[in-house]
Design an enzyme around this catalytic site. Structure first.
Site, PDB file in Angstrom:
ATOM      1  N   ASN A 115       0.835  -1.207   0.000  1.00 53.18           N
ATOM      2  CA  ASN A 115       0.000   0.000   0.000  1.00 53.18           C
ATOM      3  C   ASN A 115       0.861   1.245   0.000  1.00 53.18           C
ATOM      4  O   ASN A 115       2.044   1.214   0.377  1.00 53.18           O
ATOM      5  CB  ASN A 115      -0.919   0.028   1.232  1.00 53.18           C
ATOM      6  N   CYS A 116       0.279   2.367  -0.449  1.00 48.95           N
ATOM      7  CA  CYS A 116       0.892   3.681  -0.270  1.00 48.95           C
ATOM      8  C   CYS A 116       0.018   4.412   0.742  1.00 48.95           C
ATOM      9  O   CYS A 116      -0.660   3.787   1.552  1.00 48.95           O
ATOM     10  CB  CYS A 116       1.017   4.428  -1.594  1.00 48.95           C
ATOM     11  N   VAL A 117      -0.017   5.721   0.689  1.00 49.65           N
ATOM     12  CA  VAL A 117      -0.726   6.467   1.730  1.00 49.65           C
ATOM     13  C   VAL A 117      -2.243   6.356   1.613  1.00 49.65           C
ATOM     14  O   VAL A 117      -2.955   6.453   2.598  1.00 49.65           O
ATOM     15  CB  VAL A 117      -0.302   7.947   1.702  1.00 49.65           C
TER      16      VAL A 117
END
Length: 524
Positions: A467-469
Site C-alpha cells: 500500500n501507499c498512503v
C-alpha cells in the site's frame, strides 16, 4: 516491470508518512527559538530557548537520518515474508556496508579520488551515518542496499540448514550472506559513486538554470504520473536526495529556517531553487476550485449528496495534501479533465514561483504552516499574502475552466451521471452490507475487506499486496475476473485503478489497517 515499479513507489511512502509530524516539531521549534521573532526569550541562555530546543532537536531525528530511515523502512512494503525481521536485517547490513566503505576510503581513498581527511558536508562528498564517516550516497545508496537485502531475504530466509547449523537459520543466514555481498558492493561504490557525485553536481546546475520552465515541467509531470503510481520516483530525488540541493530540499529548507526567519530579503533571493516543492499549491487552491465546479454542475436534485461527498475529500486534499480521493472521482470518467488539471497545477506553481513564492509547499496546509507560515510569517508575510492572492485567483480559474469543460463536453462528473438511476453518493459500507444482507460487526470490519478481496477475484487470485498512503496496491494473477470500478465504489472505496495485472483500490487514509485485515484473510 510496471507492477514492480508501482510496488516500489508504494513502499517509498512508508517513511514519508513521518514527515508531517517531524515538520511540525521543526516548524514550531524554529519559531520559538528564533530571536528575530521571540526576542530575548530565544537567547541560548534562556530557559524558554533551552526547553524548545529539546523539541526542535528531537524533530530533526527523521530528517537527519533519512538514508537510514529509508533503508530500514523499505522492507515493510517489499519483503514477501517476515517484514519485521527484514527491517532488522536491512539495518544491520546497511551499517555493515558503511563500515566497509568507511574503512576502504580511510585506507585507500586517494586510489578512488576521495580525500577522506576532509570534514563531512559541503563539497567533500562525505557524510555521517549513525556515527560512521562515509561516502554520501544519500537516499539512492540507502535504497540500493535495502533492495539487495530484500532480495536476499526473499530468496534465502526460508532456507533450511542442517540441524547442527540450525542456529544460523532465518535472519542470521540472511545477514551472513549479506555480510559477504556488501564487501564487493562497498568496493564498487567507492569507485563509482564519486563519478556519480560529479554528474549530480552538473545536473543540479542544469536544473537550477532551467528556471521557470523547469518548475513548470516538473510540476506537470508530478501530477501526470499520479495515476500510474510513479510520481514518487520523480520527486523523491529532488525532495529527499541531492538532485537539487545537498541532503534534499526538505532537509535543506529546515536547516535554513533560522537564517530565513532572521532575514528581511526576499525568500526567492535567499533560496531560488525551492520552486520544485510548490506541488502543494494545486492541492490547497486547485482542488477547492474543482470541487466547486462539480457542485455547480451537479443536477439540482443531487447537489446535497454531492456536497456530502466533496467536503471530506476536498478537506483531505487541502489540509493533508492527499489528492487521490478527489482526483480519482473524475480521472477515469473524464481523463481530459485530469490533463487540464495537470496543466493548471503546473501553471499555478510557476506563476507563484515567478512572483517570489518558494519553500516547502508540496503537502497540504498543515505541512505548509509548519515549515513556512508559522516560522517565517513575521519576516515574510508579504510573500505569503502574494501566495494566497495567486492561489485564490487560481481557485477561480480552476472553477471556471472545469465548469466550462464539464458543461461543454457533458462529462459525467459527480452529480451528472448518465445513468439516472445511479446514486451519486457512493454506498457506505453499512448500506451496502444491508443491501446484501450483511451487517457490520462490533470488532474488526472484515466484511468490508472481504468485499474488496472478492472484487479482486478472491485470495487465490492475489499475487502480492502492498500500500501507499491512500491506495491498496495488489498484483493479481488474472485481471479478467476483477470486478469493475463501479463495484468498488459501491462497497465504500473511492474506486479502482487498473493497469494490466496491477490493481490499485483507492481506500483513503485508513489503507494501512485495511491492508492488515486483507493480509489476514489471505493467510487464513
Amino acid at each position: 516491470m510496471m507492477q514492480k515499479i508501482q510496488r516500489f513507489g508504494g513502499a517509498m511512502f512508508t517513511p514519508v508518512l513521518l514527515f508531517a509530524f517531524a515538520g511540525i516539531c521543526i516548524g514550531v521549534g524554529t519559531l520559538f527559538t528564533t530571536e528575530a521573532i521571540m526576542g530575548g526569550m530565544a537567547a541560548p541562555t534562556h530557559i524558554w530557548y533551552q526547553c524548545w530546543n529539546i523539541i526542535l532537536q528531537g524533530g530533526w531525528t527523521v530528517f537527519n537520518q533519512l538514508p537510514l530511515l529509508f533503508a530500514v523502512s523499505l522492507p515493510i512494503g517489499l519483503a514477501k515474508k517476515q517484514n519485521a525481521r527484514a527491517c532488522m536485517e536491512a539495518l544491520v547490513l546497511f551499517l555493515t556496508f558503511h563500515y566497509f566503505l568507511s574503512t576502504i576510503l580511510a585506507q585507500w581513498g586517494s586510489t578512488f579520488g576521495v580525500d577522506f581527511s576532509q570534514d563531512v558536508g559541503g563539497t567533500s562528498g562525505l557524510t555521517m551515518i549513525a556515527n560512521i564517516k562515509t561516502l554520501d550516497m544519500g537516499m539512492i545508496g540507502a535504497l540500493m542496499i535495502s533492495g539487495i537485502v530484500i532480495y536476499i531475504h526473499n530468496r534465502f530466509y526460508d532456507t533450511k540448514l542442517p540441524e547442527w547449523l540450525g542456529t544460523f537459520n532465518g535472519s542470521t543466514f540472511v545477514v551472513m550472506i549479506g555480510f559477504f555481498v556488501m564487501i564487493p558492493v562497498a568496493i564498487i561504490s567507492a569507485w563509482l559513486w564519486p563519478m556519480v557525485q560529479g554528474a549530480m553536481t552538473a545536473f543540479q546546475g542544469f536544473v537550477v538554470t532551467t528556471g521557470n520552465f523547469g518548475v513548470w515541467v516538473f510540476i506537470f509531470l508530478e501530477r501526470l504520473l499520479i495515476p500510474f503510481g510513479l510520481h514518487h520516483l520523480l520527486y523523491s530525488p529532488f525532495f529527499y536526495d541531492n538532485a537539487v540541493v545537498t541532503g534534499g530540499m526538505y532537509s535543506a529548507w529546515a536547516n535554513m529556517l533560522p537564517t530565513l526567519a532572521a532575514s528581511s530579503e526576499s525568500l526567492k533571493s535567499l533560496a531560488p531553487q525551492f520552486g520544485f516543492t510548490l506541488t502543494g499549491m494545486s492541492k490547497m487552491f486547485g482542488c477547492p476550485g474543482i470541487a466547486l465546479a462539480f457542485y455547480a454542475t451537479a443536477k439540482s436534485e443531487k447537489k446535497k449528496r454531492v456536497l456530502g461527498l466533496l467536503i471530506p475529500i476536498t478537506l483531505t486534499a487541502v489540509m493533508c495534501g492527499v489528492t487521490e480521493p478527489i482526483e480519482f472521482t473524475f480521472l477515469f470518467i473524464a481523463p481530459a479533465l485530469y490533463v487540464v488539471h495537470c496543466i493548471l497545477a503546473a501553471t499555478l506553481a510557476t506563476v507563484a514561483y515567478m512572483a517570489g513564492v518558494v519553500g516547502i509547499f508540496s503537502g497540504g496546509a498543515i505541512e505548509c504552516a509548519a515549515l513556512n507560515w508559522i516560522p517565517l510569517m513575521s519576516s515574510h508575510w508579504s510573500t505569503y499574502l502574494i501566495q494566497f492572492a495567486i492561489g485564490i485567483a487560481f481557485t477561480g480559474i480552476y472553477f471556471i475552466v472545469f465548469r466550462t469543460l464539464i458543461l461543454k463536453f457533458n462529462f459525467a462528473t459527480p452529480g451528472r451521471e448518465i445513468d439516472e438511476d445511479e446514486d451519486v453518493k457512493f454506498y457506505s459500507k453499512k448500506e451496502f452490507r444491508e443491501k446484501k444482507g450483511m451487517r457490520t460487526s462490533s470488532g474488526n470490519d472484515l466484511a468490508y475487506v472481504e468485499m474488496i478481496l472478492e472484487g479482486l477475484g478472491g485470495a487465490e487470485n492475489i499475487e502480492d499486496v502492498t500500500n501507499c498512503v491512500t491506495r491498496l496496491r495488489v498484483t493479481v494473477k488474472d485481471e479478467t475476473i476483477v470486478k469493475d470500478d463501479k463495484y468498488f465504489k459501491q462497497i465504500g472505496t473511492h474506486g479502482l485503478a487498473a493497469k494490466g495485472k496491477s490493481m490499485q483500490v483507492i481506500i483513503g487514509l485508513t489503507v494501512a489497517s485495511v491492508r492488515d485485515d486483507f493480509e489476514k484473510l489471505l493467510a487464513a
